[in-house]
Design a protein around this motif. Structure first.
Motif, short mmCIF file in Angstrom:
data_model
loop_
_atom_site.label_atom_id
_atom_site.label_comp_id
_atom_site.label_asym_id
_atom_site.label_seq_id
_atom_site.Cartn_x
_atom_site.Cartn_y
_atom_site.Cartn_z
N GLU A 125 0.83 -1.20 0.00
CA GLU A 125 0.00 0.00 0.00
C GLU A 125 0.87 1.26 0.00
O GLU A 125 0.61 2.22 -0.72
CB GLU A 125 -0.87 -0.03 1.26
N GLY A 126 1.92 1.21 0.81
CA GLY A 126 2.83 2.35 0.90
C GLY A 126 3.54 2.61 -0.43
O GLY A 126 3.73 3.75 -0.83
N THR A 127 3.90 1.54 -1.11
CA THR A 127 4.56 1.68 -2.41
C THR A 127 3.62 2.34 -3.41
O THR A 127 4.02 3.20 -4.20
CB THR A 127 5.01 0.30 -2.93
N HIS A 128 2.36 1.95 -3.34
CA HIS A 128 1.36 2.53 -4.22
C HIS A 128 1.25 4.04 -3.97
O HIS A 128 1.18 4.84 -4.90
CB HIS A 128 0.01 1.85 -3.98
N MET A 129 1.25 4.40 -2.66
CA MET A 129 1.21 5.82 -2.29
C MET A 129 2.45 6.55 -2.84
O MET A 129 2.33 7.65 -3.39
CB MET A 129 1.14 5.92 -0.76
N LEU A 130 3.62 5.90 -2.74
CA LEU A 130 4.86 6.52 -3.22
C LEU A 130 4.81 6.76 -4.74
O LEU A 130 5.25 7.79 -5.22
CB LEU A 130 6.07 5.65 -2.88
N GLU A 131 4.27 5.78 -5.46
CA GLU A 131 4.12 5.93 -6.92
C GLU A 131 3.39 7.22 -7.24
O GLU A 131 3.84 8.04 -8.04
CB GLU A 131 3.27 4.79 -7.49
N ARG A 132 2.24 7.38 -6.57
CA ARG A 132 1.41 8.57 -6.85
C ARG A 132 2.13 9.84 -6.42
O ARG A 132 2.12 10.84 -7.12
CB ARG A 132 0.07 8.44 -6.12
N LEU A 133 2.80 9.74 -5.27
CA LEU A 133 3.49 10.91 -4.73
C LEU A 133 4.62 11.37 -5.67
O LEU A 133 4.75 12.55 -5.98
CB LEU A 133 4.04 10.57 -3.34
N ILE A 134 5.40 10.41 -6.14
CA ILE A 134 6.53 10.75 -7.00
C ILE A 134 6.03 11.39 -8.30
O ILE A 134 6.55 12.42 -8.75
CB ILE A 134 7.38 9.49 -7.27
N CYS A 135 4.98 10.81 -8.88
CA CYS A 135 4.44 11.38 -10.11
C CYS A 135 3.84 12.76 -9.86
O CYS A 135 4.00 13.67 -10.67
CB CYS A 135 3.37 10.45 -10.71
N HIS A 136 3.19 12.91 -8.72
CA HIS A 136 2.60 14.20 -8.36
C HIS A 136 3.69 15.28 -8.26
O HIS A 136 3.52 16.39 -8.78
CB HIS A 136 1.87 14.07 -7.02
N LEU A 137 4.80 14.93 -7.64
CA LEU A 137 5.86 15.92 -7.43
C LEU A 137 6.44 16.38 -8.76
O LEU A 137 6.77 17.54 -8.95
CB LEU A 137 6.97 15.33 -6.56
N ARG A 138 6.54 15.44 -9.70
CA ARG A 138 7.07 15.81 -10.99
C ARG A 138 6.03 16.59 -11.80
O ARG A 138 6.31 17.64 -12.36
CB ARG A 138 7.52 14.55 -11.74
N ASN A 139 4.81 16.08 -11.81
CA ASN A 139 3.79 16.68 -12.68
C ASN A 139 3.27 18.01 -12.15
O ASN A 139 3.06 18.93 -12.92
CB ASN A 139 2.62 15.71 -12.85
N GLU A 140 3.04 18.08 -10.86
CA GLU A 140 2.41 19.27 -10.31
C GLU A 140 3.42 20.26 -9.74
O GLU A 140 3.21 21.46 -9.77
CB GLU A 140 1.40 18.88 -9.20
N GLU A 141 4.50 19.75 -9.17
CA GLU A 141 5.48 20.66 -8.56
C GLU A 141 6.69 20.87 -9.48
O GLU A 141 7.65 21.51 -9.09
CB GLU A 141 5.96 20.10 -7.22
N SER A 142 6.65 20.28 -10.67
CA SER A 142 7.72 20.43 -11.66
C SER A 142 9.09 20.06 -11.13
O SER A 142 10.09 20.70 -11.47
CB SER A 142 7.77 21.87 -12.20
N LEU A 143 9.16 19.07 -10.28
CA LEU A 143 10.46 18.65 -9.75
C LEU A 143 11.12 17.64 -10.69
O LEU A 143 10.45 16.84 -11.33
CB LEU A 143 10.27 17.99 -8.39
N THR A 144 12.43 17.73 -10.77
CA THR A 144 13.21 16.71 -11.46
C THR A 144 13.53 15.64 -10.42
O THR A 144 13.90 15.96 -9.30
CB THR A 144 14.52 17.32 -11.98
N ILE A 145 13.36 14.38 -10.78
CA ILE A 145 13.54 13.33 -9.77
C ILE A 145 14.56 12.29 -10.23
O ILE A 145 14.47 11.73 -11.33
CB ILE A 145 12.18 12.67 -9.43
N LEU A 146 15.53 12.09 -9.36
CA LEU A 146 16.56 11.09 -9.60
C LEU A 146 16.40 10.06 -8.49
O LEU A 146 16.42 10.40 -7.32
CB LEU A 146 17.93 11.77 -9.51
N MET A 147 16.22 8.81 -8.88
CA MET A 147 15.82 7.81 -7.89
C MET A 147 16.62 6.53 -8.11
O MET A 147 16.96 6.19 -9.23
CB MET A 147 14.32 7.56 -8.09
N ALA A 148 16.93 5.84 -7.01
CA ALA A 148 17.50 4.50 -7.14
C ALA A 148 16.49 3.54 -6.56
O ALA A 148 15.87 3.84 -5.54
CB ALA A 148 18.82 4.40 -6.36
#
Lengths: 259, 265
Positions: A185-208
């Motif tokens: 469930e937490g991973t699902h939340m993270l998926e949405r959160l990461i996409c939200h940050l990029r799409n809505e907050e225009s953040l560049t995201i580098l992830m491992a």
């Protein structure tokens, strides 16, 4: 942030040309620990507004790569160049969860206030506390503010750490293994959160991440790192290429089926 | 007795406040080692008095020797693959041995008891002034760098990305421990000193939910335990240092029992 959605960015990527499109350039970086070569002539460009994921086995140098980018480790060779408007100061960092002892007697709010600029004592500064709480509420985490760190689930903790990293208004986020130790469930939340940050907050995201399911869902590009860059390209190309079999011995398992 | 009570009032909370950071950083054994090293510091001080006729305060030697030992240990932590507890163990046993050899050579056997277990009766108003300065210094340094130390405890890399110079702060922290040890030596002695630093925050941590509460509660526990220790020792006519430690242990036991009862519910 209800649905996973790779919508186009707020600004037009295609209108930017050459180096202007880059958030970060890693040029021929090598790192040695003792005598061991941990990163070997690594070249990687991070483009503005993209979600770039690093995959690779344990000990492949992913965390080291981040630490070099953040200036925590001095490379033996090579250089790190930030794009216009990007810098170390405007880069948020969420280290691996295991690197922070959650049994320490700190509340979520206390942790957050540690990243507020220009404040020595966090007993004062009501306005700043409000700013921290607002950031947490933005990520649907307002109810966590008064909890102790040891009372958080893995997913909740990562949400708090992402809120922490956002407090200095970064333009780029570095997430080291965000879904390790996080339940489904937490991973699902993270998926949405990461996409939200990029799409809505225009953040560049580098992830491992080791979580190829997560990588597949959110990434624009994927870089396969094993002390050197083995492959880099579109998420689909790299994840379904032959490279992966070398690392994970997947036996032809199809990630798309899981997605 | 008045001077003793004043000292307990100053040093109890100071050590406990410092102890919050010492215990969270896992440096309890480290501060214990610096306390033990004081034996050598005192011995060197008397050696210089006897041989060179330097009339310097032995406490100066204690401080300098503690700092040297802290630096040496920090160097070994970084440069060798030996575990920190191993390095601490040979550093402090080595220095205690050296201290005892020097003291026996000088024939000052009577000193040993005072160094190991404290001699709070020889407490002048000048001592109290120094203790006050220590309290202000410890509180000032730790509060001024509170955010940096807290972040350094939680996740050093997060402190470094903020540009916090952790190495410098860690050295400053060792210096604070060495100063505290030097000044508390008279009250509690080398063997027992770290109880005053470790026990109040350990007991408090059993009762609190966050860092702010811990920072507030530990000095209160330290204060109450130190004062009741002094009063108990006068009532029972028992040695002051060890009695303070016993009261601290009793307080810890009370907190443990409450914690166990609370967890059961």
């Amino acid at each position: 942030m209800e649905t996973v959605n790779k919508s186009p960015l707020a600004f037009d990527l295609a209108s930017l040309k050459g180096p202007e499109r880059l958030a970060l350039q890693v040029k021929q970086v090598s790192v040695r620990y003792g005598g061991e070569l941990v990163l070997n002539h690594v070249d990687l460009d991070v483009r503005r507004g993209e979600i770039l994921s690093l995959i690779g086995p344990n000990g492949a140098g992913k965390s080291t790569f981040f630490k070099v980018a953040l200036g925590l480790i001095e490379p033996a060779a090579g250089e790190i160049v930030f794009g216009e408007g990007f810098s170390r100061e405007t880069t948020g960092y969420v280290p691996q969860m295991a690197a922070l002892d959650r049994n320490m007697p700190f509340s979520v709010m206390e942790l957050l206030t540690l990243n507020l600029p220009k404040q020595r004592f966090w007993f004062s500064g009501t306005a700043q506390r409000k700013a921290a709480l607002a950031k947490l509420e933005l990520l649907d985490g307002g109810h966590l503010a008064r909890r102790g760190l040891h009372e958080l689930s893995g997913g909740e903790f990562q949400k708090v750490m992402i809120a922490y990293s956002l407090l200095r208004n970064p333009k780029m986020l570095i997430l080291d293994e965000p879904s390790t130790g996080v339940d489904h469930e937490g991973t699902h939340m993270l998926e949405r959160l990461i996409c939200h940050l990029r799409n809505e907050e225009s953040l560049t995201i580098l992830m491992a991440s080791h979580d190829l399911h997560l990588v597949q869902l959110v990434s624009d590009r994927v870089c396969c790192l094993n002390r050197e860059v083995c492959a880099v390209g579109g998420a689909g190309d790299v994840l379904h290429g032959h490279y992966l079999k070398e690392f994970y011995a997947l036996g032809g398992r199809d990630f798309r089926a899981r997605a | 007795m008045r001077n003793t009570l004043v000292s307990a009032t100053i040093l109890g909370p100071t050590c406990a406040f410092l102890g919050v950071f010492v215990t969270l950083r896992g440096m309890a054994f480290f501060s214990d080692a610096l306390a033990h090293a004081a034996v050598t510091g005192v011995a060197l001080g008397y050696l210089c008095q006897d041989l060179l006729q330097w009339e310097l305060n032995p406490m100066l030697f204690v401080f300098i020797f503690s700092m040297l030992l802290a630096t040496l240990m920090a160097y070994l932590f970084e440069r060798t693959k030996l575990r920190p507890d191993t390095i601490i163990a040979f550093s402090f046993t080595g220095s205690v041995a050296l201290g005892y050899v020097i003291i026996s050579a000088l024939g000052k056997y009577r000193l040993i008891d005072a160094i190991l277990f404290g001699s709070i009766y020889s407490n002048s108003s000048q001592d109290i002034l120094i203790q006050l300065l220590l309290a202000v210094g410890v509180a000032g340094i730790l509060l001024w760098n509170l955010k940096a130390y807290a972040l350094g405890i939680l996740q050093p890399d997060l402190a470094r990305v903020q540009g916090i110079k952790l190495e410098r702060l860690n050295y400053l922290f060792a210096l604070v421990i060495a100063a505290t040890v030097t000044i508390c030596l008279k009250m509690l002695g080398a063997l027992l000193l770290s109880a005053l630093i470790v026990i109040p925050p350990a007991a408090s941590r059993l009762a609190v939910g966050n860092f702010k509460q811990l920072l507030l509660l530990a000095p209160v526990v330290g204060l109450l335990a130190a004062i009741s220790g002094v009063l108990t020792s006068y009532t029972l006519n028992s040695p002051t240092g060890p009695t303070i430690v016993l009261v601290n242990v009793a307080v810890l036991l009370v907190f443990l029992v409450f914690k166990a009862a609370k967890d059961k519910r």
